[in-house]
Design a protein around this motif. Sequence first.
Motif, mmCIF file in Angstrom:
data_model
loop_
_atom_site.group_PDB
_atom_site.id
_atom_site.type_symbol
_atom_site.label_atom_id
_atom_site.label_comp_id
_atom_site.label_asym_id
_atom_site.label_seq_id
_atom_site.Cartn_x
_atom_site.Cartn_y
_atom_site.Cartn_z
ATOM 1 N N GLU A 1 0.844 -1.193 0.000
ATOM 2 C CA GLU A 1 0.000 0.000 0.000
ATOM 3 C C GLU A 1 0.877 1.240 0.000
ATOM 4 O O GLU A 1 1.905 1.292 0.663
ATOM 5 C CB GLU A 1 -0.909 -0.011 1.232
ATOM 6 C CG GLU A 1 -1.948 1.072 1.211
ATOM 7 C CD GLU A 1 -2.921 0.947 2.366
ATOM 8 O OE1 GLU A 1 -4.114 1.189 2.141
ATOM 9 O OE2 GLU A 1 -2.487 0.605 3.481
ATOM 10 N N LYS A 2 0.456 2.248 -0.777
ATOM 11 C CA LYS A 2 1.237 3.496 -0.825
ATOM 12 C C LYS A 2 0.310 4.688 -0.678
ATOM 13 O O LYS A 2 -0.891 4.600 -0.936
ATOM 14 C CB LYS A 2 2.058 3.579 -2.092
ATOM 15 C CG LYS A 2 1.291 3.402 -3.374
ATOM 16 C CD LYS A 2 2.256 3.295 -4.553
ATOM 17 C CE LYS A 2 1.612 2.735 -5.771
ATOM 18 N NZ LYS A 2 1.769 1.339 -6.002
ATOM 19 N N LEU A 3 0.884 5.803 -0.263
ATOM 20 C CA LEU A 3 0.148 7.044 -0.112
ATOM 21 C C LEU A 3 0.591 7.980 -1.234
ATOM 22 O O LEU A 3 1.778 8.261 -1.384
ATOM 23 C CB LEU A 3 0.434 7.681 1.249
ATOM 24 C CG LEU A 3 -0.170 9.060 1.502
ATOM 25 C CD1 LEU A 3 -1.696 8.999 1.508
ATOM 26 C CD2 LEU A 3 0.328 9.620 2.834
ATOM 27 N N SER A 4 -0.382 8.449 -2.024
ATOM 28 C CA SER A 4 -0.097 9.404 -3.098
ATOM 29 C C SER A 4 -0.808 10.721 -2.799
ATOM 30 O O SER A 4 -1.890 10.718 -2.212
ATOM 31 C CB SER A 4 -0.574 8.875 -4.453
ATOM 32 O OG SER A 4 0.141 7.714 -4.820
ATOM 33 N N GLN A 5 -0.187 11.809 -3.206
ATOM 34 C CA GLN A 5 -0.783 13.136 -3.027
ATOM 35 C C GLN A 5 -0.852 13.825 -4.379
ATOM 36 O O GLN A 5 0.087 13.785 -5.167
ATOM 37 C CB GLN A 5 0.069 13.965 -2.060
ATOM 38 C CG GLN A 5 -0.582 15.258 -1.612
ATOM 39 C CD GLN A 5 -0.169 16.487 -2.415
ATOM 40 O OE1 GLN A 5 0.919 16.558 -2.951
ATOM 41 N NE2 GLN A 5 -1.063 17.444 -2.495
ATOM 42 N N PHE A 6 -2.017 14.414 -4.668
ATOM 43 C CA PHE A 6 -2.245 15.123 -5.930
ATOM 44 C C PHE A 6 -2.777 16.513 -5.602
ATOM 45 O O PHE A 6 -3.585 16.671 -4.692
ATOM 46 C CB PHE A 6 -3.297 14.406 -6.791
ATOM 47 C CG PHE A 6 -2.950 12.986 -7.113
ATOM 48 C CD1 PHE A 6 -2.251 12.675 -8.258
ATOM 49 C CD2 PHE A 6 -3.335 11.951 -6.271
ATOM 50 C CE1 PHE A 6 -1.939 11.354 -8.560
ATOM 51 C CE2 PHE A 6 -3.029 10.639 -6.561
ATOM 52 C CZ PHE A 6 -2.329 10.337 -7.710
ATOM 53 N N LYS B 1 0.824 7.907 -16.211
ATOM 54 C CA LYS B 1 0.560 6.534 -15.768
ATOM 55 C C LYS B 1 -0.820 6.368 -15.149
ATOM 56 O O LYS B 1 -1.318 5.257 -15.033
ATOM 57 C CB LYS B 1 1.652 6.058 -14.808
ATOM 58 C CG LYS B 1 1.603 6.615 -13.412
ATOM 59 C CD LYS B 1 2.692 5.958 -12.559
ATOM 60 C CE LYS B 1 2.517 6.291 -11.096
ATOM 61 N NZ LYS B 1 3.480 5.582 -10.258
ATOM 62 N N TYR B 2 -1.468 7.464 -14.748
ATOM 63 C CA TYR B 2 -2.803 7.386 -14.153
ATOM 64 C C TYR B 2 -3.921 7.463 -15.196
ATOM 65 O O TYR B 2 -5.096 7.402 -14.849
ATOM 66 C CB TYR B 2 -2.982 8.487 -13.112
ATOM 67 C CG TYR B 2 -1.979 8.378 -11.985
ATOM 68 C CD1 TYR B 2 -2.036 7.319 -11.092
ATOM 69 C CD2 TYR B 2 -0.967 9.306 -11.839
ATOM 70 C CE1 TYR B 2 -1.114 7.190 -10.065
ATOM 71 C CE2 TYR B 2 -0.033 9.199 -10.815
ATOM 72 C CZ TYR B 2 -0.109 8.131 -9.936
ATOM 73 O OH TYR B 2 0.807 8.008 -8.921
ATOM 74 N N PHE C 1 -6.008 2.913 -8.737
ATOM 75 C CA PHE C 1 -6.554 3.313 -7.435
ATOM 76 C C PHE C 1 -7.569 2.308 -6.895
ATOM 77 O O PHE C 1 -8.467 2.670 -6.138
ATOM 78 C CB PHE C 1 -7.182 4.707 -7.538
ATOM 79 C CG PHE C 1 -6.201 5.762 -7.940
ATOM 80 C CD1 PHE C 1 -5.172 6.139 -7.095
ATOM 81 C CD2 PHE C 1 -6.290 6.368 -9.183
ATOM 82 C CE1 PHE C 1 -4.254 7.095 -7.472
ATOM 83 C CE2 PHE C 1 -5.378 7.330 -9.570
ATOM 84 C CZ PHE C 1 -4.357 7.694 -8.712
ATOM 85 N N TYR D 1 -5.309 13.126 -0.951
ATOM 86 C CA TYR D 1 -4.405 12.195 -0.290
ATOM 87 C C TYR D 1 -5.054 10.815 -0.358
ATOM 88 O O TYR D 1 -6.125 10.598 0.216
ATOM 89 C CB TYR D 1 -4.176 12.607 1.153
ATOM 90 C CG TYR D 1 -3.580 13.990 1.275
ATOM 91 C CD1 TYR D 1 -2.193 14.161 1.325
ATOM 92 C CD2 TYR D 1 -4.387 15.119 1.326
ATOM 93 C CE1 TYR D 1 -1.634 15.438 1.416
ATOM 94 C CE2 TYR D 1 -3.840 16.393 1.405
ATOM 95 C CZ TYR D 1 -2.466 16.543 1.452
ATOM 96 O OH TYR D 1 -1.928 17.795 1.540
ATOM 97 N N HIS E 1 -3.559 3.598 -1.679
ATOM 98 C CA HIS E 1 -3.952 2.647 -2.725
ATOM 99 C C HIS E 1 -2.834 1.648 -2.935
ATOM 100 O O HIS E 1 -1.754 1.758 -2.362
ATOM 101 C CB HIS E 1 -4.284 3.397 -4.032
ATOM 102 C CG HIS E 1 -3.140 4.175 -4.585
ATOM 103 N ND1 HIS E 1 -2.390 3.724 -5.637
ATOM 104 C CD2 HIS E 1 -2.606 5.378 -4.237
ATOM 105 C CE1 HIS E 1 -1.452 4.609 -5.927
ATOM 106 N NE2 HIS E 1 -1.558 5.625 -5.082
#
Length: 194
Positions: free
Chosen positions: A46-51, A132-133, A162, A190, A193
């Motif tokens: 699991e990783k935390l991504s911020q946009f 990539k998204y 996601f 935040y 995913h």
Amino acid sequence: MAKFLPIFYPHFIIIFIFSISIILISSEHHGYANTINKKVPDLSKEKLSQFRFYWHDTLSGSKPTSMQVMPPVSNYSSTTTFGLMNMIDNPLTEGPRLSSKLIGKAQGFYVSTSQEEVVLLMAMNFAFVQGKYNGSTITVLGRNPVFSKMREMPVIGGSGLFRFARGYVKLKTYKVDNNTRNAIVEYNCYVLHY
């Protein structure tokens, strides 16, 4: 002892038959549901991504991205537009200008849900179209008290990169045109995913 057996024996048969039926029932296979190994979709990473992006709600002009599909309650004296519903296909851009790089679309709706203040129930997918998204989505559903300086809504899911997403978005109004009601809102997202 001989008198005890006839009394005990029927109960024993019932218990034995019941046990066999439990074994038979529990060994049934239902084709629509299976337990899978957590390692198969690799749920250990699991990783935390911020946009950060800008949401453009355009109600005016020849090509609005937000359309009223339900007017406010007409026989109700309110300044909150209680009952109003808009469908949206709003651009998400890298910077606050509409001309900046398009990274996706916010597709869904918002509804005015309060009789005392301007509060929206928002349900939308952030459908990404870059990098990539591209093709992945983040789903947001929550309460947005429009005139609060900072608001927060939950991320309830997603698709593509996601899958199993959860998290939250923080949003603040960047700019509103009081004549057209067009708005630009900064979103900080935040997301946990896999």
